[in-house]
Write a protein that holds these residues in place. Structure first.
Motif, PDB file in Angstrom:
ATOM      1  N   THR A  11       0.872  -1.162   0.000  1.00  0.00           N
ATOM      2  CA  THR A  11       0.000   0.000   0.000  1.00  0.00           C
ATOM      3  C   THR A  11       0.918   1.223   0.000  1.00  0.00           C
ATOM      4  O   THR A  11       2.108   1.088   0.262  1.00  0.00           O
ATOM      5  CB  THR A  11      -0.896   0.047   1.254  1.00  0.00           C
ATOM      6  OG1 THR A  11      -0.069   0.324   2.377  1.00  0.00           O
ATOM      7  CG2 THR A  11      -1.615  -1.264   1.481  1.00  0.00           C
ATOM      8  N   THR A  29     -11.863  -7.354 -10.602  1.00  0.00           N
ATOM      9  CA  THR A  29     -13.110  -6.663 -10.947  1.00  0.00           C
ATOM     10  C   THR A  29     -14.020  -7.557 -11.794  1.00  0.00           C
ATOM     11  O   THR A  29     -15.217  -7.367 -11.839  1.00  0.00           O
ATOM     12  CB  THR A  29     -12.846  -5.368 -11.737  1.00  0.00           C
ATOM     13  OG1 THR A  29     -11.729  -5.580 -12.580  1.00  0.00           O
ATOM     14  CG2 THR A  29     -12.572  -4.213 -10.807  1.00  0.00           C
ATOM     15  N   ALA A  47     -11.350  -5.343  -7.190  1.00  0.00           N
ATOM     16  CA  ALA A  47     -12.567  -4.815  -6.592  1.00  0.00           C
ATOM     17  C   ALA A  47     -12.359  -4.770  -5.076  1.00  0.00           C
ATOM     18  O   ALA A  47     -11.344  -5.217  -4.564  1.00  0.00           O
ATOM     19  CB  ALA A  47     -13.743  -5.712  -6.942  1.00  0.00           C
ATOM     20  N   GLU A  48     -13.347  -4.251  -4.387  1.00  0.00           N
ATOM     21  CA  GLU A  48     -13.257  -4.235  -2.936  1.00  0.00           C
ATOM     22  C   GLU A  48     -13.513  -5.647  -2.436  1.00  0.00           C
ATOM     23  O   GLU A  48     -14.447  -6.310  -2.883  1.00  0.00           O
ATOM     24  CB  GLU A  48     -14.305  -3.267  -2.381  1.00  0.00           C
ATOM     25  CG  GLU A  48     -14.113  -2.972  -0.921  1.00  0.00           C
ATOM     26  CD  GLU A  48     -15.041  -1.859  -0.462  1.00  0.00           C
ATOM     27  OE1 GLU A  48     -15.555  -1.127  -1.323  1.00  0.00           O
ATOM     28  OE2 GLU A  48     -15.234  -1.742   0.753  1.00  0.00           O
ATOM     29  N   ASN A  63      -8.217  -7.171   3.912  1.00  0.00           N
ATOM     30  CA  ASN A  63      -9.278  -6.458   3.217  1.00  0.00           C
ATOM     31  C   ASN A  63      -8.642  -5.380   2.353  1.00  0.00           C
ATOM     32  O   ASN A  63      -7.892  -4.551   2.851  1.00  0.00           O
ATOM     33  CB  ASN A  63     -10.230  -5.805   4.230  1.00  0.00           C
ATOM     34  CG  ASN A  63     -11.161  -6.818   4.843  1.00  0.00           C
ATOM     35  OD1 ASN A  63     -11.506  -7.808   4.208  1.00  0.00           O
ATOM     36  ND2 ASN A  63     -11.556  -6.589   6.082  1.00  0.00           N
ATOM     37  N   VAL A  64      -8.933  -5.406   1.073  1.00  0.00           N
ATOM     38  CA  VAL A  64      -8.358  -4.386   0.204  1.00  0.00           C
ATOM     39  C   VAL A  64      -9.471  -3.595  -0.474  1.00  0.00           C
ATOM     40  O   VAL A  64     -10.581  -4.078  -0.656  1.00  0.00           O
ATOM     41  CB  VAL A  64      -7.440  -4.987  -0.890  1.00  0.00           C
ATOM     42  CG1 VAL A  64      -6.286  -5.727  -0.263  1.00  0.00           C
ATOM     43  CG2 VAL A  64      -8.216  -5.876  -1.832  1.00  0.00           C
ATOM     44  N   ARG A  65      -9.127  -2.363  -0.810  1.00  0.00           N
ATOM     45  CA  ARG A  65     -10.073  -1.513  -1.536  1.00  0.00           C
ATOM     46  C   ARG A  65      -9.285  -0.762  -2.590  1.00  0.00           C
ATOM     47  O   ARG A  65      -8.348  -0.042  -2.283  1.00  0.00           O
ATOM     48  CB  ARG A  65     -10.743  -0.550  -0.553  1.00  0.00           C
ATOM     49  CG  ARG A  65     -11.725   0.396  -1.186  1.00  0.00           C
ATOM     50  CD  ARG A  65     -12.769   0.820  -0.151  1.00  0.00           C
ATOM     51  NE  ARG A  65     -12.162   1.439   1.019  1.00  0.00           N
ATOM     52  CZ  ARG A  65     -11.865   2.724   1.104  1.00  0.00           C
ATOM     53  NH1 ARG A  65     -12.100   3.525   0.085  1.00  0.00           N
ATOM     54  NH2 ARG A  65     -11.330   3.232   2.183  1.00  0.00           N
ATOM     55  N   GLY A  66      -9.645  -0.968  -3.831  1.00  0.00           N
ATOM     56  CA  GLY A  66      -8.995  -0.255  -4.927  1.00  0.00           C
ATOM     57  C   GLY A  66      -7.577  -0.738  -5.142  1.00  0.00           C
ATOM     58  O   GLY A  66      -6.867  -1.050  -4.207  1.00  0.00           O
ATOM     59  N   ALA A  80      -2.429  -2.160  -3.525  1.00  0.00           N
ATOM     60  CA  ALA A  80      -3.744  -1.792  -3.013  1.00  0.00           C
ATOM     61  C   ALA A  80      -3.704  -0.367  -2.505  1.00  0.00           C
ATOM     62  O   ALA A  80      -2.711   0.069  -1.917  1.00  0.00           O
ATOM     63  CB  ALA A  80      -4.141  -2.737  -1.890  1.00  0.00           C
ATOM     64  N   HIS A  82      -5.948   0.890  -0.361  1.00  0.00           N
ATOM     65  CA  HIS A  82      -6.188   0.745   1.075  1.00  0.00           C
ATOM     66  C   HIS A  82      -6.175  -0.745   1.381  1.00  0.00           C
ATOM     67  O   HIS A  82      -6.773  -1.522   0.651  1.00  0.00           O
ATOM     68  CB  HIS A  82      -7.545   1.305   1.479  1.00  0.00           C
ATOM     69  CG  HIS A  82      -7.706   2.747   1.116  1.00  0.00           C
ATOM     70  ND1 HIS A  82      -7.295   3.762   1.926  1.00  0.00           N
ATOM     71  CD2 HIS A  82      -8.198   3.325   0.001  1.00  0.00           C
ATOM     72  CE1 HIS A  82      -7.531   4.912   1.338  1.00  0.00           C
ATOM     73  NE2 HIS A  82      -8.087   4.682   0.158  1.00  0.00           N
ATOM     74  N   ALA A  83      -5.542  -1.118   2.432  1.00  0.00           N
ATOM     75  CA  ALA A  83      -5.546  -2.525   2.823  1.00  0.00           C
ATOM     76  C   ALA A  83      -5.272  -2.624   4.307  1.00  0.00           C
ATOM     77  O   ALA A  83      -4.525  -1.825   4.869  1.00  0.00           O
ATOM     78  CB  ALA A  83      -4.498  -3.305   2.046  1.00  0.00           C
TER      79      ALA A  83
END
Lengths: 91, 292
Positions: A11, A29, A47-48, A63-66, A80, A82-83
């Motif tokens: 990150t 995705t 994807a999230e 947990n990852v986002r983007g 990632a 955010h993770a």
């Protein structure tokens, strides 16, 4: 290590995970996918969702986002935005 | 002529100042460590991102390349992002960046190009608005964010991309201070749009291998490039922060040393004066005693 997949999860804040593992499951995705060692070169946006890293009977979930994942001959890189590690409660 | 008491007060006041500069130096040193770590931690991400984009860019170079990568073919309008600190007391740190940016801007103006400016950080804004008040289109104050994150710098990237997409800017350049070492920060321009792809060849990736893309190559690049922009800005700002604390630390170190020298000189003067006064008093007493 020919029979292990080198994976690093980075990150912008820091490198969350780096090591040789058996398998990684990541949320692309266009569908969740699993990566084993010697996977064909592959790149996708993420994807999230949860990235699961499996090594022997150890299991770590992030947990990852983007972000996106890049798989090539030298291993797998997950970038990632955010993770954070998801600490599983014991069932 | 200052009396002894005046001199004592003056020495005390310089000592108090020295204490403050000393404390600031130590605070800056502690913050520098943290800022350096943050900049270091952001580096792998930025490096990987650059490598991935370089890899992708090889495949889509030519006419099909996204405009963020290939540019829109014009270099008429420039957008210059100048990143400085929000606070001062850091020697020539901000002035250096501003001077580098100003030289660049003046060069562009002399060439008849259109120039717009976005300032990040209060100090740069203060210095640039004297000369280019009508060219500054936006100012970002980062002091509200304790820790710089992607979310914190996103508005800057958004503003730059909006200018580009609306055709008001063709080339976007970021000025920041590269953290070379604790004693040396170098003002550096970094071209953000069109993206500068360093030819980083990842070892043994087998570049002949056919990549599989999900979704398509172009679409990935399309989402990646704006993100890369944000990451580039973030890593530059993090380096800037580290550079700022380093500059502040050495500035405060100098100030502490100067205060020490000043106190020494003043003490010497004070003692001489005190001795002279004692001697005069003695002479008066002896003269008085002899007169009896």
């Amino acid at each position: 290590m020919a029979d292990k997949l080198h994976v690093s999860l980075v990150t912008p804040e820091k490198e969350l995970f780096s090591g040789d593992v058996d398998q990684v499951i990541a949320p692309g995705t266009e569908g969740e996918f699993g990566v084993l060692v010697n996977h064909a070169p592959f790149m996708t946006t993420l994807a999230e969702g949860a990235v699961v890293i499996l090594d022997g009977d150890k299991r770590r979930v992030f947990n990852v986002r983007g972000g996106f994942a890049d798989v090539n001959a030298s291993g797998m890189t997950i970038l990632a935005e955010h993770a954070e590690e998801y600490v599983e409660t014991v069932h | 002529m200052a009396s002894l008491k005046d001199m004592r007060n003056q020495i005390a006041s310089v000592k108090a100042t020295q204490k403050i500069t000393k404390a600031m130096q130590m605070v800056a040193a502690a913050k520098l460590k943290r800022a350096q770590d943050a900049a270091e931690n952001a580096r792998p991400y930025a490096a990987r991102m650059a490598a991935v984009i370089a890899n992708l860019a090889k495949g889509v170079s030519g006419d099909g390349a996204p405009v963020l990568l290939g540019g829109n073919g014009s270099t008429q309008n420039h957008l210059v992002i100048v990143s400085t600190s929000d606070r001062g007391l850091c020697g020539g740190f901000n002035s250096q960046i501003v001077r580098a940016a100003r030289d660049y801007i003046n060069g562009l103006i002399a060439d008849g190009k259109g120039v717009k400016i976005i300032t990040v950080g209060r100090k740069g804004n203060d210095q640039l608005k004297r000369q280019y008040a009508d060219r500054i289109i936006a100012t970002f104050d980062m002091s509200a964010h304790k820790v710089l994150t992607l979310d914190a710098v996103q508005p800057i990237a958004d503003a730059a991309v909006a200018e580009f997409n609306d055709g008001r800017a063709d080339v976007v350049t970021l000025f920041y201070s590269r953290f070379k070492s604790v004693i040396s920060q170098v003002p550096t321009p970094k071209q953000l749009i069109p993206a500068q792809i360093d030819a980083v060849e990842e070892p043994s990736t087998g570049s002949d291998a056919v990549y599989q893309y999900e979704p398509s190559e172009e679409e990935i690049l399309e989402t990646l490039l704006p993100r890369n922009l944000t990451v580039q800005i973030l890593s530059s700002l993090l380096e800037n922060t580290a550079g700022f604390y380093a500059a502040q630390m050495s500035a405060m170190d100098n100030a502490t040393r100067n205060a020490g020298e000043m106190i020494k000189a003043m003490n010497l003067k004070y003692n001489r004066k005190r001795q002279a006064q004692i001697t005069t008093e003695l002479i008066e007493i002896i003269a008085g005693a002899e007169a009896i």
